[in-house]
Design an enzyme around this catalytic site. Structure first.
Site, mmCIF file in Angstrom:
data_model
loop_
_atom_site.group_PDB
_atom_site.id
_atom_site.type_symbol
_atom_site.label_atom_id
_atom_site.label_comp_id
_atom_site.label_asym_id
_atom_site.label_seq_id
_atom_site.Cartn_x
_atom_site.Cartn_y
_atom_site.Cartn_z
ATOM 1 N N HIS A 276 0.837 -1.200 0.000
ATOM 2 C CA HIS A 276 0.000 0.000 0.000
ATOM 3 C C HIS A 276 0.868 1.245 0.000
ATOM 4 C CE1 HIS A 276 0.783 -0.821 4.247
ATOM 5 N NE2 HIS A 276 0.312 0.359 4.595
ATOM 6 N N HIS B 77 1.345 3.896 1.937
ATOM 7 C CA HIS B 77 1.844 4.637 3.095
ATOM 8 C C HIS B 77 3.371 4.764 3.062
ATOM 9 C CE1 HIS B 77 -2.026 3.914 5.642
ATOM 10 N NE2 HIS B 77 -2.156 4.893 4.766
ATOM 11 N N ASP C 209 5.857 4.577 5.083
ATOM 12 C CA ASP C 209 6.796 3.625 5.675
ATOM 13 C C ASP C 209 6.883 2.318 4.895
ATOM 14 O OD1 ASP C 209 4.134 3.339 6.580
ATOM 15 O OD2 ASP C 209 4.749 2.122 8.278
ATOM 16 N N HIS C 210 6.039 2.153 3.872
ATOM 17 C CA HIS C 210 6.087 0.957 3.028
ATOM 18 C C HIS C 210 6.598 1.258 1.620
ATOM 19 C CE1 HIS C 210 3.762 -1.660 5.843
ATOM 20 N NE2 HIS C 210 3.383 -0.469 6.281
ATOM 21 N N HIS D 48 -7.640 -1.079 5.482
ATOM 22 C CA HIS D 48 -6.602 -0.174 5.993
ATOM 23 C C HIS D 48 -6.386 0.968 5.011
ATOM 24 C CE1 HIS D 48 -3.093 1.102 8.192
ATOM 25 N NE2 HIS D 48 -2.324 0.952 7.129
ATOM 26 N N ASP E 126 -0.320 -4.296 5.943
ATOM 27 C CA ASP E 126 -1.072 -3.889 7.128
ATOM 28 C C ASP E 126 -2.506 -4.408 7.112
ATOM 29 O OD1 ASP E 126 1.187 -2.608 7.925
ATOM 30 O OD2 ASP E 126 0.420 -0.572 7.706
ATOM 31 N N HIS F 274 4.512 -5.064 10.107
ATOM 32 C CA HIS F 274 5.001 -4.415 11.326
ATOM 33 C C HIS F 274 5.217 -5.422 12.446
ATOM 34 C CE1 HIS F 274 4.398 -0.165 10.196
ATOM 35 N NE2 HIS F 274 3.384 -0.623 9.477
#
Length: 298
Positions: free
Chosen positions: A54, A56, A58-59, A110, A134, A173
């Site tokens: 996805h 975001h 941090d990914h 998410h 996530d 995570h």
């Protein structure tokens, strides 16, 4: 198929998947590209593709730099917001990397464009693998909803929850300890939660990752997969704890999507109490989940 688990940032995981015959490699959710390339070089593999779950930060934060360092690299995902995306994937699409099959599973909730990746090899005794980002984590899920609870329920129960129970779950995570602490609050009498929590505490003390779990294990202790009875004929029913009543009793709801929505909201409350974030982040979470009371309600 060999999977290298690579902890990055504060609590993220990125992965390097190696086809052991061709030595081709695929990365999942690249956050620190130079570290990824260092490990790929040490393994002696050729990195050809990035699968992104996805959009975001941090990914995806490493995608652009990685493409700059490795021109021609394919970056795939289901959301146009993904950094450096070169190919948009569709639900049910299948990819092939040597002997490794990849089935792309759109799992909104998410985020609206969240894609999970189910991998397997034909005539291989090893279990299949799910890279769930996530959408699903050990004992939890990405409880910040961009979509509706009904969409998340469809993703968890109708798509991921029906995969083979031996499937290894590689999530995005390391949230296992807090997830299990919340699961124990939801189901204080669930012995599977208690045992997994004790195991996770030991792993945390030793600074060892808790991934992967298996889908069969998640069905025993993950409250977000336990909002209703899932079709799992290969799991003996006598090994499952009471499935519906404790979670429904905790939420005060009956309809699966409503149960899930309350679980997400309560998980947000639990996290706020566990580790209060910066004031602006706390306010955003509170607004998102309706945790702020109006003057009339006080």
């Amino acid at each position: 198929m060999k999977v290298k688990v690579i902890p990055v940032l504060e609590d993220n995981y990125m992965y390097l998947i190696i086809e052991e015959h061709t030595r081709e490699a695929v990365a999942v959710d690249v956050a620190v590209p130079k570290r990824l390339l260092e490990i790929a070089g040490r393994e002696g593999v050729s990195l050809t593709t990035v699968l992104t779950t996805h959009h975001h930060w941090d990914h995806t934060r490493g995608n652009a730099e990685l493409v700059h360092l490795r021109p021609g690299l394919a970056v795939m995902g289901a959301d146009e917001r993904i950094s450096a995306l070169t190919r948009r994937l569709a639900h049910g699409e299948e990819l092939r990397f040597g002997a490794i099959h990849v089935r792309c599973l759109l799992t909104p909730g998410h985020t609206s464009g969240h894609m999970s990746y189910f991998l397997w090899e034909d005539e291989c005794p090893d279990p299949p693998a799910l890279f769930s980002g996530d959408a699903l984590s050990v004992a939890g899920c990405g409880w910040h909803l961009e979509d509706t609870a009904q969409q998340m329920y469809q993703s968890l129960a109708k798509i991921l929850g029906t995969l083979p129970p031996q499937t290894k779950v590689f999530c995005g995570h390391e949230h296992t300890l807090s997830n299990l602490e919340f699961a124990q609050k939801v189901e204080p009498c669930n012995n599977h939660v208690r045992a997994k929590l004790s195991w996770a505490q030991k792993r945390d003390d030793d600074d060892i990752p808790t991934v992967p779990s298996t889908l069969g294990e998640e069905l025993l202790y993950n409250p977000f997969l336990r909002v209703t009875q899932l079709a799992s004929p290969t799991i003996p029913q006598h090994t499952l704890p009471c499935r519906e009543d404790p979670v429904r009793e905790f939420t005060g709801q009956v309809a699966p999507a409503q149960v899930l929505e309350v679980l997400c909201r309560e998980r947000a409350r639990f996290q706020l109490a566990l580790e209060p974030p910066q004031p602006q982040v706390r306010a955003l979470l509170a607004l998102q989940w309706g945790l702020l009371s109006t003057p009339q309600e006080k």
